[in-house]
Design an enzyme around this catalytic site. Sequence first.
Site, PDB file in Angstrom:
ATOM      1  N   GLY A  33       0.822  -1.212   0.000  1.00  0.00           N
ATOM      2  CA  GLY A  33       0.000   0.000   0.000  1.00  0.00           C
ATOM      3  C   GLY A  33       0.856   1.262   0.000  1.00  0.00           C
ATOM      4  O   GLY A  33       0.571   2.227  -0.715  1.00  0.00           O
TER       5      GLY A  33
ATOM      6  N   GLU B  18      -7.181   0.349   1.192  1.00  0.00           N
ATOM      7  CA  GLU B  18      -7.916  -0.503   2.131  1.00  0.00           C
ATOM      8  C   GLU B  18      -6.895  -1.503   2.668  1.00  0.00           C
ATOM      9  O   GLU B  18      -6.555  -2.474   1.988  1.00  0.00           O
ATOM     10  CB  GLU B  18      -9.066  -1.228   1.415  1.00  0.00           C
ATOM     11  CG  GLU B  18     -10.121  -0.308   0.818  1.00  0.00           C
ATOM     12  CD  GLU B  18     -11.049   0.305   1.863  1.00  0.00           C
ATOM     13  OE1 GLU B  18     -11.112  -0.219   2.998  1.00  0.00           O
ATOM     14  OE2 GLU B  18     -11.701   1.305   1.548  1.00  0.00           O
TER      15      GLU B  18
ATOM     16  N   CYS C 203      -9.533  -9.315   6.825  1.00  0.00           N
ATOM     17  CA  CYS C 203      -8.923  -8.045   7.256  1.00  0.00           C
ATOM     18  C   CYS C 203      -9.533  -7.530   8.552  1.00  0.00           C
ATOM     19  O   CYS C 203      -8.862  -6.882   9.336  1.00  0.00           O
ATOM     20  CB  CYS C 203      -9.054  -7.003   6.159  1.00  0.00           C
ATOM     21  SG  CYS C 203     -10.738  -6.757   5.596  1.00  0.00           S
TER      22      CYS C 203
HETATM   23  P1  NAD Z   1      -2.298 -10.188  -2.017  1.00  0.00           P
HETATM   24  O1  NAD Z   1      -0.951 -10.781  -1.791  1.00  0.00           O
HETATM   25  O2  NAD Z   1      -3.319 -10.908  -2.767  1.00  0.00           O
HETATM   26  O3  NAD Z   1      -2.021  -8.728  -2.625  1.00  0.00           O
HETATM   27  C1  NAD Z   1      -3.014  -7.790  -2.933  1.00  0.00           C
HETATM   28  C2  NAD Z   1      -2.729  -7.217  -4.311  1.00  0.00           C
HETATM   29  O4  NAD Z   1      -1.477  -6.554  -4.304  1.00  0.00           O
HETATM   30  C3  NAD Z   1      -2.665  -8.281  -5.392  1.00  0.00           C
HETATM   31  O5  NAD Z   1      -3.374  -7.856  -6.528  1.00  0.00           O
HETATM   32  C4  NAD Z   1      -1.219  -8.433  -5.662  1.00  0.00           C
HETATM   33  O6  NAD Z   1      -0.913  -8.824  -6.971  1.00  0.00           O
HETATM   34  C5  NAD Z   1      -0.683  -7.053  -5.348  1.00  0.00           C
HETATM   35  N1  NAD Z   1       0.659  -7.194  -4.848  1.00  0.00           N
HETATM   36  C6  NAD Z   1       1.063  -7.967  -3.811  1.00  0.00           C
HETATM   37  N2  NAD Z   1       2.377  -7.890  -3.626  1.00  0.00           N
HETATM   38  C7  NAD Z   1       2.809  -7.047  -4.574  1.00  0.00           C
HETATM   39  C8  NAD Z   1       4.084  -6.571  -4.904  1.00  0.00           C
HETATM   40  N3  NAD Z   1       5.162  -6.910  -4.234  1.00  0.00           N
HETATM   41  N4  NAD Z   1       4.146  -5.729  -5.931  1.00  0.00           N
HETATM   42  C9  NAD Z   1       3.042  -5.350  -6.610  1.00  0.00           C
HETATM   43  N5  NAD Z   1       1.821  -5.757  -6.337  1.00  0.00           N
HETATM   44  C10 NAD Z   1       1.721  -6.596  -5.344  1.00  0.00           C
HETATM   45  O7  NAD Z   1      -2.970  -9.880  -0.660  1.00  0.00           O
HETATM   46  P2  NAD Z   1      -2.306  -9.419   0.672  1.00  0.00           P
HETATM   47  O8  NAD Z   1      -1.727  -8.073   0.518  1.00  0.00           O
HETATM   48  O9  NAD Z   1      -1.463 -10.472   1.292  1.00  0.00           O
HETATM   49  O10 NAD Z   1      -3.670  -9.322   1.520  1.00  0.00           O
HETATM   50  C11 NAD Z   1      -3.678  -9.411   2.859  1.00  0.00           C
HETATM   51  C12 NAD Z   1      -3.614  -8.053   3.515  1.00  0.00           C
HETATM   52  O11 NAD Z   1      -4.626  -7.216   2.974  1.00  0.00           O
HETATM   53  C13 NAD Z   1      -3.882  -8.126   4.986  1.00  0.00           C
HETATM   54  O12 NAD Z   1      -3.065  -7.211   5.639  1.00  0.00           O
HETATM   55  C14 NAD Z   1      -5.332  -7.706   5.084  1.00  0.00           C
HETATM   56  O13 NAD Z   1      -5.687  -7.184   6.345  1.00  0.00           O
HETATM   57  C15 NAD Z   1      -5.429  -6.678   4.013  1.00  0.00           C
HETATM   58  N6  NAD Z   1      -6.792  -6.573   3.539  1.00  0.00           N
HETATM   59  C16 NAD Z   1      -7.453  -5.419   3.765  1.00  0.00           C
HETATM   60  C17 NAD Z   1      -8.768  -5.309   3.388  1.00  0.00           C
HETATM   61  C18 NAD Z   1      -9.562  -4.056   3.634  1.00  0.00           C
HETATM   62  O14 NAD Z   1     -10.667  -3.973   3.118  1.00  0.00           O
HETATM   63  N7  NAD Z   1      -9.070  -3.093   4.370  1.00  0.00           N
HETATM   64  C19 NAD Z   1      -9.395  -6.369   2.758  1.00  0.00           C
HETATM   65  C20 NAD Z   1      -8.667  -7.530   2.530  1.00  0.00           C
HETATM   66  C21 NAD Z   1      -7.364  -7.620   2.915  1.00  0.00           C
END
Ligand code: NAD
Length: 563
Positions: free
Chosen positions: A241, A258, A295
């Site tokens: 993020g 998010e 999340c």
């Molecule tokens: P994920 O690994 O699926 O990544 C999310 C997106 O980011 C994907 O589309 C992925 O391709 C992209 N991404 C991931 N790593 C990347 C990188 N190094 N470079 C470029 N793009 C990249 O999911 P995640 O991040 O492991 O999800 C889990 C986290 O998300 C937890 O912290 C969770 O709390 C949070 N989350 C928040 C919400 C919310 O609504 N606030 C909802 C779901 C998950």
Amino acid sequence: MTPPTQNHKDSTSLEESFTKIEQSSVLDSNSKTPPTCNRDVLQYTPLDEIPIGVKKLKDTFHKSQKTHSIQYRLNQLRNVYFKIKDNIDNITESLEKDFHRAPSETQNLEVVVGLNEIVHTMSSLHKWTKPEPVSGLPLALSTNPIYIERIPVGVVLIISPFNYPFLLSFSAIIGAIAAGNVVVFKPSELAPNFANLFSKLLQEALDDDIFYVIHGGVDETTKALEQKYDKIMYTGNNFVGTIIAKKAAETLTPVILELGGKSPAFVISDVKDKDIPTIARRIVWGRFVNAGQTCVAVDYVLVHDSIHDKLVAAIKKVIEEEFYPNLKDSSESYTHLIHDRAFDNLSTIIKTSKGKLITGGETNKSSRFISPTVIDNVDWNDSTMKQEIFGPILPILTYSNLQSALEDVISHHDTPLAQYIFTGGSANRHSNAQINSIVTAIRSGATMINDVILHVGLVNAPFGGIGSSGYGNYHGIYSFRAFSHERTTFEQKLWNDVALKARYPPYTEKKDKLFQTSQTAYGGNVWFGRTGDVKVGGPGSIFSAFYGFIGIGKLISDFIAAV
Ligand code: NAD
């Protein structure tokens, strides 16, 4: 002034920072293997196609302008609705393949909620798109049509995570389309069967010049971020993020983030014995649904010491006897972890915890299964308390003094995405001092009293974080607003210059007086004194009517004097 430009050189450093983040994240420190996707299932988008795909959408937005039509948006949403409704079983099956997702969790927590939201959006769009008259106008402008139009922002990039891959994408996409935008969508590659199917369904339902899908990982996301958008929405972890927000800042692109965090569940001292089984059930569901990969999951429990023993016993009973008796890794009611790295990290957290294992701890690496695990007597330095767990582990902390517990939450894990409070007393902050102390001290994305997670399914309540759990919000009208620009529109006449020309030079005392009177409410009178409390309810109707009348009189006399 130099206009903002794309800095293509920075794409390398972006990639480097992704790699650094992958390596430096605490989650990753236990394993050198990055999460991977089965590329036989999901064909990644060729990098050189990405700028072309995004440009095609940009052209649609600017040249055909068809997304400005409400009728067009509704018809597109209708196509999506039926496409999803006809494919619920396929969606469920795809997620079962990806991470042994419990079919009931896919249907109850994602598809039903998403379909409900699209129906709500379609039923309300005509109201949301109606221009909103501006109130509080100065007297001289009170007869002009002045209103707020909600116009599409343009090209929107939506990047989604794996954990609730349907709802978290769907809700954002329908909000963006309802608001009249064209959408570039990047689903998570970590749920490849789902990503493949869902993209195909949306591509079949939506016109291909308003919707473009990018499949892939770091390279493809990096390429996608090199293009210029009008808004980016990212859902996922905080490390990525931060990078997305930095990259977007280079082109002044607004972002909705998010993110995650550690959401606490307080069980406060007024809880009655009879309520403990229900509280235990809600906490267990809030932690172990989707194997903790939620999340807004209950990340940890903070229980008052007078309730502690009974609550721990009740949680154990709910897990072992009610929800998951004889749990096997083949159970249809229990989801598995998304990839080996998550499995390894969570196994290490369990092994290195200094707390007392109450139940669980069974693991199976080949199927990425970790049984619901409860660890009691942990402190703020425990392995379970370092960061968001995002898996099936529930640490329990005990407190005796609420104020110091609140200080600990703020100093260790402030601004969670949600906070949950269980009470045996009133659920209202105004009649329960303990609840009032908690919700005043802790700023959270959302608050639920006596329940967990359900707020995410509300179709018309803002869902989003604060501080480290993100910014911006969406769902229902909030999605529509998130992907719209609120444009003040002012219709003026040309024949009324005689009434408005006091603003023009040459300036005179009389003209200034008229101009200022025309811009001043209540003839310049106020209902508050220089000292004492300001009345909370505003000026009151007698004051408003009386001084409103005085103001009109003053305006007429200043006008006569000025012309
Ligand atoms: P994920 O690994 O699926 O990544 C999310 C997106 O980011 C994907 O589309 C992925 O391709 C992209 N991404 C991931 N790593 C990347 C990188 N190094 N470079 C470029 N793009 C990249 O999911 P995640 O991040 O492991 O999800 C889990 C986290 O998300 C937890 O912290 C969770 O709390 C949070 N989350 C928040 C919400 C919310 O609504 N606030 C909802 C779901 C998950």
